[in-house]
Design an enzyme around this catalytic site. Structure first.
Site, mmCIF file in Angstrom:
data_model
loop_
_atom_site.group_PDB
_atom_site.id
_atom_site.type_symbol
_atom_site.label_atom_id
_atom_site.label_comp_id
_atom_site.label_asym_id
_atom_site.label_seq_id
_atom_site.Cartn_x
_atom_site.Cartn_y
_atom_site.Cartn_z
ATOM 1 N N LYS A 18 50.315 -14.483 67.279
ATOM 2 C CA LYS A 18 49.057 -13.578 66.366
ATOM 3 C C LYS A 18 49.831 -13.303 66.358
ATOM 4 O O LYS A 18 50.910 -11.510 66.386
ATOM 5 C CB LYS A 18 48.065 -13.713 68.625
ATOM 6 C CG LYS A 18 47.105 -12.584 67.539
ATOM 7 C CD LYS A 18 46.303 -12.258 69.077
ATOM 8 C CE LYS A 18 44.939 -10.799 69.381
ATOM 9 N NZ LYS A 18 44.507 -11.336 70.634
ATOM 10 N N SER A 59 40.250 -12.308 70.687
ATOM 11 C CA SER A 59 40.186 -11.740 69.331
ATOM 12 C C SER A 59 41.765 -13.184 68.654
ATOM 13 O O SER A 59 41.675 -13.661 67.751
ATOM 14 C CB SER A 59 41.088 -10.657 69.131
ATOM 15 O OG SER A 59 41.529 -10.810 70.252
ATOM 16 N N SER A 104 41.128 -11.163 75.279
ATOM 17 C CA SER A 104 41.448 -12.253 73.876
ATOM 18 C C SER A 104 41.908 -12.860 74.094
ATOM 19 O O SER A 104 42.729 -14.183 73.135
ATOM 20 C CB SER A 104 41.817 -11.101 73.263
ATOM 21 O OG SER A 104 40.645 -10.210 72.378
HETATM 22 N N1 GLN Z 1 36.462 -9.219 72.482
HETATM 23 C C1 GLN Z 1 37.008 -7.451 73.021
HETATM 24 C C2 GLN Z 1 37.078 -6.786 72.032
HETATM 25 O O1 GLN Z 1 36.239 -6.759 71.485
HETATM 26 C C3 GLN Z 1 38.146 -7.746 73.240
HETATM 27 C C4 GLN Z 1 39.129 -7.830 72.459
HETATM 28 C C5 GLN Z 1 40.273 -8.341 73.311
HETATM 29 O O2 GLN Z 1 41.321 -8.763 74.341
HETATM 30 N N2 GLN Z 1 41.855 -8.345 72.736
HETATM 31 O O3 GLN Z 1 37.450 -6.032 72.659
#
Ligand code: GLN
Length: 488
Positions: A78, A153, A177
Site C-alpha cells: 500500500k 482505504s 482499511s
Molecule cells: N474508513 C475509515 C476512515 O475513513 C478507516 C480508514 C482506515 O482504516 N485507514 O477513517
C-alpha cells in the site's frame, strides 16, 4: 493453473521443488498486471525492472542453497508504506514527489525474507476513506464489478489480490482499511493486535489506531505474511516485545470445543439482508466444525463510530501538521511570506476529506472543547475496550459481518460522508480496543463477495487464524475468482 493465480504457499511449494522459478512467476504476474490493471487501476507505481532483478537474485540464492520464508514471492505494498527510493504518495498531491530515503521495518523484513516487490497500490488519501475514491489520482475499481468500489482505504491492495495482480499484499488498518476492502473484493485481510507489527515507516494517520496488516488470497498466506512482518522493533516504541510464533502452525481444520460469540449488536438494522443471510450460514458452518456458538453483547458498539470520528481526526490533525511545504513533498511556489506558503501548500496539497478531518480534529482538541469531545471520547473508548474484554472471558473469538453491505457503486456515497463512514461500523471497534480481527470470504449477496469477520483478544492472532482456516477448509468461497469484465 496459471502462475499468477497461485497462492503464496502454492508458489513456495513449486519454487522449493524447482518446478518454477521466481523469474517465471514474476513475469507471469507482471503480464497479468499489463492485461488487467487498466481495468482495475489497483497500482499507483509499478517497478517491473526492479522486480525482475529481485526475482533473478531470488533464483540465484535458491540455486546456491539459501532459503527465505518468502524467497521469490511477488508482493504489493500500500502506498503509505515507505520503500526506499520509490515515491510514497499516500494517495495525496501533497506527497506526490516524496521519495523516502529508508525502508519501513515491514519492508526490511519482507526483503530479508526474499520478497519481490511489484509496486505500490492505490488508497484513499492518507488512508482516510472506505472506497479509494479519496485518492488524489484515480479510483480503483472492484474486479468483481468494475462499476463498483473495491472498498478502502487499502482498496488497491485488495483489488490487486482479487484480480491476481499480485500473490500477496500489505495494507494498513486504522478503522477497517484492511478488512473492509478484503471483504468487498473477496480476499482475506488481517488487522493484527495494536503493537504486533511495527509502524516504523508507515505514514501516520491516527497513531493509536494504525496497524499494518497482511492481505492474501487465503488464510494460510496471511499467516505466512504475518509470521514475517510481526515482532518487536526498537524504532516503534508501541511495538510489543513478545515472541512471534510461526502462525501457520496454528492452522487446523476443526474447531472442537472452541467458543464463538455472536454479538447481537452486529446484526439487524443497516445490514443488507443478503449479507446477514451469508453470515448466518457461515455461523452454522462453524457450529458444524465443532465450535460452541453463543450470543453475546458488545453494548457500546453504537458509540464506536462517533468516538472514532473524534479520536482519529484529532490524531490526524496533529500528524498531518508536518505537511507544511518545508520538509516533505509539495510546496506552494511564490508565496509572499511563510504563513501564506503554509496556507497555499495545504490548500492545494490536501483533498476535501483530509481537510474535513483536520478541521474536525482541530476542533475536538481546541481549548474549551477538549473535555467535551476528545476526553469524553477517550473515556468511551475504554468502555468499548471493556465490552470486548468481557466477551472474551466467555468466548475465544467473536464473529459477525465485516461490512454492512457488499461493494457499492462508484459515486454512490462519495458526496455523503456519513454514509461512507457507516461502512466501518463493524470494523472500527476492534481498532479502538487494540485487538486483532480478520475478514475472509463467506459467500455472495447480489453476486458480490461478503466477508466474515473474526475478532480475537489482544495477541489472539493464532485463534483468529485457526477459526478462519477451519472455515476456509470447509467452504469453497475463497476459490471463487472474479471474471474481469473485459475477459468475459
Ligand atoms: N474508513 C475509515 C476512515 O475513513 C478507516 C480508514 C482506515 O482504516 N485507514 O477513517
Amino acid at each position: 493453473m496459471k502462475l499468477h493465480e497461485l497462492t503464496i504457499h502454492e508458489a513456495l511449494d513449486l519454487l522449493q521443488r524447482r518446478e518454477i522459478s521466481a523469474t517465471e512467476l514474476t513475469q507471469a504476474v507482471l503480464e497479468r498486471i499489463v492485461a488487467v490493471d487498466n481495468d482495475t487501476k489497483a497500482y499507483l507505481t509499478l517497478t517491473p525492472e526492479a522486480a525482475c532483478e529481485e526475482a533473478r537474485t531470488a533464483d540465484e540464492l535458491r540455486a546456491a542453497g539459501t532459503d527465505g520464508a518468502l524467497l521469490g514471492i511477488p508482493l504489493a505494498l500500500k502506498d503509505n508504506i515507505c520503500q526506499i527510493g520509490l515515491p510514497t504518495t499516500c494517495g495525496s498531491r501533497i506527497l506526490e514527489s516524496f521519495v523516502p530515503p529508508y525502508d519501513a521495518t515491514v519492508v526490511t523484513r519482507l526483503r530479508d525474507a526474499g520478497v519481490v516487490f511489484l509496486g505500490k497500490t492505490n488508497l484513499d488519501e492518507f488512508a482516510m476513506g472506505s472506497s479509494t475514491e479519496n485518492s488524489a489520482f484515480f479510483t480503483t475499481r472492484n474486479p468483481w464489478d468494475l462499476t463498483r468500489v473495491p472498498g478502502g482505504s487499502s482498496g488497491g491492495s485488495a483489488a490487486a489480490l482479487s484480480a491476481n495482480e499480485t500473490l500477496g499484499a500489505l495494507g494498513s488498518d486504522t478503522g477497517g482499511s484492511v478488512r473492509q476492502p478484503a471483504s468487498l473484493c473477496g480476499v482475506v485481510g488481517l488487522k493484527p493486535t495494536y503493537g504486533r507489527v511495527s509502524r516504523y515507516g508507515l505514514v501516520a494517520f491516527a497513531s493509536s489506531l494504525d496497524q499494518i496488516g497482511p492481505m492474501g488470497k487465503d488464510v494460510t498466506d496471511c499467516a505466512l505474511l504475518l509470521s514475517v512482518i510481526a515482532g518487536h522493533d526498537p524504532r516503534d516504541s508501541t511495538s510489543l516485545d513478545t515472541p512471534v510464533p510461526d502462525y501457520t502452525q496454528a492452522l487446523r481444520p476443526e474447531l472442537e470445543g472452541l467458543r464463538v460469540g455472536v454479538p447481537r449488536e452486529y446484526f439487524g438494522a443497516g445490514t443488507q439482508p443478503g449479507v446477514e443471510m451469508a453470515l448466518r450460514k457461515a455461523i452454522q458452518v462453524l457450529a458444524d466444525l465443532g465450535a460452541k456458538i453463543g450470543e453475546t453483547s458488545l453494548p457500546h458498539t453504537e458509540y464506536a463510530l462517533p468516538v472514532y470520528y473524534l479520536l482519529a481526526p484529532a490524531e490526524a490533525s496533529a500528524n498531518l501538521a508536518r505537511y507544511d511545504g518545508v520538509k516533505y513533498g509539495y510546496s506552494a511556489p511564490d508565496a509572499p511570506d511563510v504563513w501564506e506558503a503554509y496556507r497555499r501548500t495545504r490548500q492545494h496539497g490536501f483533498g476535501a476529506e483530509v481537510k474535513r478531518r483536520i478541521m474536525l480534529g482541530t476542533y475536538a482538541l481546541s481549548a474549551g472543547y477538549y473535555d467535551a469531545y476528545y476526553l469524553k471520547a477517550q473515556k468511551v473508548r475504554t468502555l468499548i475496550k471493556q465490552d470486548f474484554y468481557r466477551a472474551f472471558q466467555e468466548f475465544d473469538v467473536v464473529v459477525g459481518p465485516t461490512a454492512p453491505t457488499v461493494a457499492f457503486k462508484i459515486g454512490e456515497k462519495a458526496q455523503d460522508p456519513l454514509q461512507m463512514y457507516l461502512s466501518d461500523v463493524f470494523t472500527i471497534p476492534q481498532n479502538l480496543a487494540g485487538i486483532c480481527a480478520l475478514s475472509l470470504p463467506c459467500g455472495f449477496a447480489d453476486g458480490l463477495p461478503v466477508g466474515l469477520q473474526i475478532s480475537g483478544p489482544v495477541l489472539g492472532e493464532e485463534l483468529v487464524l485457526r477459526v478462519a482456516y477451519a472455515y476456509e477448509q470447509a467452504t469453497e468461497w475463497h476459490s471463487q475468482k472474479p471474471i474481469i469484465k473485459k475477459e468475459r
